[in-house]
Design a protein around this motif. Structure first.
Motif, PDB file in Angstrom:
ATOM      1  N   MET A  79       8.010   9.833  -9.837  1.00  0.00           N
ATOM      2  CA  MET A  79       6.656  10.338  -9.763  1.00  0.00           C
ATOM      3  C   MET A  79       6.476  11.165  -8.506  1.00  0.00           C
ATOM      4  N   LYS A  80       5.471  12.019  -8.524  1.00  0.00           N
ATOM      5  CA  LYS A  80       5.161  12.874  -7.382  1.00  0.00           C
ATOM      6  C   LYS A  80       3.946  12.270  -6.666  1.00  0.00           C
ATOM      7  N   ILE A  81       4.167  11.792  -5.461  1.00  0.00           N
ATOM      8  CA  ILE A  81       3.145  11.067  -4.722  1.00  0.00           C
ATOM      9  C   ILE A  81       2.243  12.042  -3.972  1.00  0.00           C
ATOM     10  N   ASP A  82       0.923  11.864  -4.139  1.00  0.00           N
ATOM     11  CA  ASP A  82      -0.065  12.680  -3.424  1.00  0.00           C
ATOM     12  C   ASP A  82      -0.391  11.965  -2.112  1.00  0.00           C
ATOM     13  N   HIS A  83       0.029  12.541  -1.008  1.00  0.00           N
ATOM     14  CA  HIS A  83      -0.145  11.898   0.299  1.00  0.00           C
ATOM     15  C   HIS A  83      -1.487  12.223   0.944  1.00  0.00           C
ATOM     16  N   ALA A  84      -2.306  13.025   0.281  1.00  0.00           N
ATOM     17  CA  ALA A  84      -3.605  13.401   0.851  1.00  0.00           C
ATOM     18  C   ALA A  84      -4.744  12.519   0.333  1.00  0.00           C
ATOM     19  N   LEU A  85      -4.491  11.697  -0.664  1.00  0.00           N
ATOM     20  CA  LEU A  85      -5.549  10.887  -1.267  1.00  0.00           C
ATOM     21  C   LEU A  85      -5.966   9.746  -0.348  1.00  0.00           C
ATOM     22  N   THR A  86      -7.244   9.411  -0.399  1.00  0.00           N
ATOM     23  CA  THR A  86      -7.780   8.240   0.296  1.00  0.00           C
ATOM     24  C   THR A  86      -8.762   7.552  -0.644  1.00  0.00           C
ATOM     25  N   PRO A  87      -9.017   6.256  -0.436  1.00  0.00           N
ATOM     26  CA  PRO A  87     -10.045   5.597  -1.248  1.00  0.00           C
ATOM     27  C   PRO A  87     -11.395   6.305  -1.166  1.00  0.00           C
ATOM     28  N   ARG A  88     -11.751   6.802   0.015  1.00  0.00           N
ATOM     29  CA  ARG A  88     -13.033   7.486   0.159  1.00  0.00           C
ATOM     30  C   ARG A  88     -13.102   8.715  -0.744  1.00  0.00           C
ATOM     31  N   LYS A  89     -12.007   9.468  -0.835  1.00  0.00           N
ATOM     32  CA  LYS A  89     -11.984  10.646  -1.705  1.00  0.00           C
ATOM     33  C   LYS A  89     -12.109  10.269  -3.178  1.00  0.00           C
ATOM     34  N   LEU A  90     -11.694   9.044  -3.518  1.00  0.00           N
ATOM     35  CA  LEU A  90     -11.752   8.618  -4.906  1.00  0.00           C
ATOM     36  C   LEU A  90     -13.095   8.009  -5.292  1.00  0.00           C
ATOM     37  N   VAL A  91     -13.984   7.795  -4.330  1.00  0.00           N
ATOM     38  CA  VAL A  91     -15.251   7.123  -4.629  1.00  0.00           C
ATOM     39  C   VAL A  91     -16.044   7.809  -5.747  1.00  0.00           C
ATOM     40  N   PRO A  92     -16.192   9.141  -5.773  1.00  0.00           N
ATOM     41  CA  PRO A  92     -16.930   9.750  -6.896  1.00  0.00           C
ATOM     42  C   PRO A  92     -16.311   9.438  -8.256  1.00  0.00           C
ATOM     43  N   LYS A  93     -14.997   9.455  -8.344  1.00  0.00           N
ATOM     44  CA  LYS A  93     -14.344   9.099  -9.603  1.00  0.00           C
ATOM     45  C   LYS A  93     -14.574   7.630  -9.945  1.00  0.00           C
ATOM     46  N   ILE A  94     -14.507   6.773  -8.934  1.00  0.00           N
ATOM     47  CA  ILE A  94     -14.684   5.342  -9.169  1.00  0.00           C
ATOM     48  C   ILE A  94     -16.106   5.051  -9.641  1.00  0.00           C
ATOM     49  N   GLU A  95     -17.078   5.714  -9.060  1.00  0.00           N
ATOM     50  CA  GLU A  95     -18.458   5.521  -9.505  1.00  0.00           C
ATOM     51  C   GLU A  95     -18.617   5.939 -10.961  1.00  0.00           C
ATOM     52  N   ARG A  96     -17.915   6.976 -11.359  1.00  0.00           N
ATOM     53  CA  ARG A  96     -17.913   7.396 -12.767  1.00  0.00           C
ATOM     54  C   ARG A  96     -17.257   6.328 -13.639  1.00  0.00           C
ATOM     55  N   VAL A  97     -16.178   5.713 -13.148  1.00  0.00           N
ATOM     56  CA  VAL A  97     -15.524   4.631 -13.887  1.00  0.00           C
ATOM     57  C   VAL A  97     -16.532   3.529 -14.192  1.00  0.00           C
ATOM     58  N   TYR A 150       4.113   3.445  -0.588  1.00  0.00           N
ATOM     59  CA  TYR A 150       3.658   2.627  -1.715  1.00  0.00           C
ATOM     60  C   TYR A 150       2.148   2.745  -1.898  1.00  0.00           C
ATOM     61  N   ARG A 151       1.426   2.724  -0.798  1.00  0.00           N
ATOM     62  CA  ARG A 151      -0.035   2.834  -0.890  1.00  0.00           C
ATOM     63  C   ARG A 151      -0.436   4.152  -1.548  1.00  0.00           C
ATOM     64  N   GLN A 152       0.162   5.249  -1.134  1.00  0.00           N
ATOM     65  CA  GLN A 152      -0.177   6.548  -1.704  1.00  0.00           C
ATOM     66  C   GLN A 152       0.279   6.655  -3.157  1.00  0.00           C
ATOM     67  N   ALA A 153       1.372   5.986  -3.502  1.00  0.00           N
ATOM     68  CA  ALA A 153       1.786   5.962  -4.908  1.00  0.00           C
ATOM     69  C   ALA A 153       0.717   5.285  -5.751  1.00  0.00           C
ATOM     70  N   GLY A 154       0.174   4.166  -5.246  1.00  0.00           N
ATOM     71  CA  GLY A 154      -0.889   3.482  -5.973  1.00  0.00           C
ATOM     72  C   GLY A 154      -2.138   4.339  -6.098  1.00  0.00           C
ATOM     73  N   LEU A 155      -2.506   5.039  -5.029  1.00  0.00           N
ATOM     74  CA  LEU A 155      -3.668   5.921  -5.079  1.00  0.00           C
ATOM     75  C   LEU A 155      -3.436   7.088  -6.035  1.00  0.00           C
ATOM     76  N   THR A 156      -2.214   7.584  -6.101  1.00  0.00           N
ATOM     77  CA  THR A 156      -1.887   8.673  -7.026  1.00  0.00           C
ATOM     78  C   THR A 156      -2.084   8.228  -8.471  1.00  0.00           C
ATOM     79  N   ILE A 157      -1.626   7.025  -8.788  1.00  0.00           N
ATOM     80  CA  ILE A 157      -1.808   6.506 -10.148  1.00  0.00           C
ATOM     81  C   ILE A 157      -3.288   6.312 -10.441  1.00  0.00           C
ATOM     82  N   ALA A 158      -4.033   5.753  -9.478  1.00  0.00           N
ATOM     83  CA  ALA A 158      -5.465   5.555  -9.672  1.00  0.00           C
ATOM     84  C   ALA A 158      -6.165   6.885  -9.943  1.00  0.00           C
TER      85      ALA A 158
END
Length: 479
Positions: free
Chosen positions: A1-19, A390-398
């Motif tokens: 897999m290609k890991i996105d190293h720029a992702l953070t939980p804060r950046k994912l909050v809008p998507k999570i709220e949609r979830v 590993y953390r960024q791999a998990g965020l990439t999948i999320a």
């Protein structure tokens, strides 16, 4: 897999709220249509949840999802839904002696309710707290009683298949033993023997790490580091290991994606539990497992336990990263017979609508949480480079799962996470008209773990207390 190293939980909050916005509709739709007399909902057919009698292992995900929804949104109707159904429907699961799934059913319901109370998110009531604690104590002891001794003095909690069978998925369900031990409980045996839930937890972890996980050390002709066997078979007469097996995977010598995901999550969150300091010190208990010096045995100290857990967690995490598509989504099994028709499929994002083999999004959701937790553990111990991977791999999948084509936006579809697979060999998964392989459907475990992953990241993104299964006893430990 290609890991996105720029992702953070804060950046994912809008998507999570949609979830969670979509999740609310799905939970209410299922609650409105579900008829208890028909059994527990398991997976969707044509977008509607249906039952499939094999074992009763998913009902806790149904009611636990409502509790996670309340945690994320504060909407009290979901608290009432989850609490009411827990009180009315979950008691048989506490004393269910026929399954290895107590952590799934009971930590998702009674455990979440106790955690919400401990965290102050719902009012504190002493008698209600005592009730939840008693439920979790009983669940952990009943689960621990399902025990097979292995040659040399170890053992494992055996699966619903019987005393010969060790399932990889039981790693994640061992939440029940950990919490019951935290609450000071033991299993009482013949002659008033007090059986330590802690020791059985550690022994099971060691047996699983030794026999269900491979390390590339020449164990057999298919020994690839990090791959797992869904099931290990033992001779129940003398406890000797016999061979690997597969129930839901393609073969004993390939890796079923969800089994791998259960391993990643199970080992990672047990690492969190052991490193939190909530367990006994080495002086509190005699040596556990066996005197053998083989891998995974002879675990007499907390340091040895952590070393064993970390070895298995890292190996399985690496295998997932190396054997998933570019966006982190795995095919349902690494040995699926038509994968060769997909060409260089690992170099591209997964295609759930391909003609030849299904993906398994539920495996991705489970693995993603395990990867985030493993990464957090390593970073807390000072290994920031490996932990970040590993953390960024998990965020990439999320990031992949919290969007199309995996997040279900269709109003009439009761599932939240699309493209989940249950039992490919048995043909239990729905194949829609015009399709050749299962896709477009959901599972209760996939939906629950998507919500649990989303809640873990949402709480971090908001700067709230860290989410852990053992936070239901002492939430301050998990902060």
């Amino acid at each position: 897999m290609k890991i996105d190293h720029a992702l953070t939980p804060r950046k994912l909050v809008p998507k999570i709220e949609r979830v969670f916005e979509l999740s609310a509709r799905k939970i209410l739709s299922l609650e409105k249509s579900w008829k208890p007399e028909n059994g527990t909902p398991v997976f969707t057919v044509g977008g509607q949840y249906t039952t499939r009698g094999w074992t009763e292992w998913t009902q806790g995900f149904q009611f636990g999802s409502a509790l996670l929804q309340f945690d994320a949104t504060g909407d009290s109707k979901f608290l009432e839904l989850g609490r009411r159904n827990t009180l009315r429907r979950m008691a048989p699961h506490l004393s269910h002696i026929g399954v290895h799934d107590h952590g799934f059913n009971n930590l998702s319901t009674y455990g979440n309710l106790l955690r919400l109370m401990r965290e102050g998110k719902i009012p504190f009531h002493e008698r209600e707290k005592d009730f939840y604690e008693l439920a979790l104590k009983v669940s952990g002891a009943v689960q621990a009683a399902r025990w097979t001794r292995t040659a040399g003095g170890g053992g494992f909690i055996y699966s619903f298949n019987g005393p010969h069978s060790l399932f990889i998925g039981t790693r994640s369900s061992l939440r029940s033993l950990a919490v019951a031990h935290q609450l000071g409980h033991v299993l009482m045996g013949e002659g008033d023997q007090k059986i330590s839930l802690w020791q059985r937890l550690v022994a099971h972890a060691a047996t699983t790490a030794r026999h269900n996980v491979y390390y590339g050390e020449g164990r057999d002709a298919y020994d690839v580091r990090g791959r797992v066997a869904q099931e290990s078979l033992f001779n129940p007469n003398d406890g000797q290991y016999r061979c690997p097996n597969a129930q839901q995977g393609y073969s004993p010598f390939s890796t079923w994606a969800r089994g791998l995901a259960w391993a990643i999550l199970g080992f990672a969150e047990q690492l969190e539990f052991f490193r939190s300091g909530v367990g006994p010190s080495a002086a509190d208990h005699p040596p556990v497992c066996t005197p053998s010096k083989k891998a995974g045995d002879g675990l007499a100290t907390a340091a040895a336990v952590i070393k064993m857990l970390l070895r298995a967690a890292v190996a399985t995490a690496d295998f997932h990263i190396e054997n998933s598509c570019a966006d982190g989504i795995p095919m349902w099994d690494t040995g699926a017979p038509n994968l060769y028709r997909l060409g260089e499929y690992l170099q591209e994002s997964a295609d759930p609508f391909n003609r030849w083999e299904p993906v398994d999004s539920s495996a991705a959701a489970i693995a993603a949480q395990g990867l985030v937790r493993l990464g957090n553990c390593l970073m807390a111990e000072g290994d920031r480079q490996k932990g970040a991977r590993y953390r960024q791999a998990g965020l990439t999948i999320a990031n992949t799962l919290f969007d199309g084509p995996y997040l279900s936006t269709m109003g009439k579809h009761q599932g939240l996470l699309l493209h989940s697979v249950y039992h490919r060999p048995n043909g239990w998964d729905h194949v829609a008209p015009g399709q050749q392989v299962p896709n477009g459907e959901s599972s209760l475990w996939g939906d629950y773990h998507t919500r649990e992953l989303a809640l873990l990241l949402l709480r971090e993104g908001r700067g709230e207390r860290y989410l852990s299964f053992f936070g239901c006893v002492n939430p301050n430990v998990a902060s």
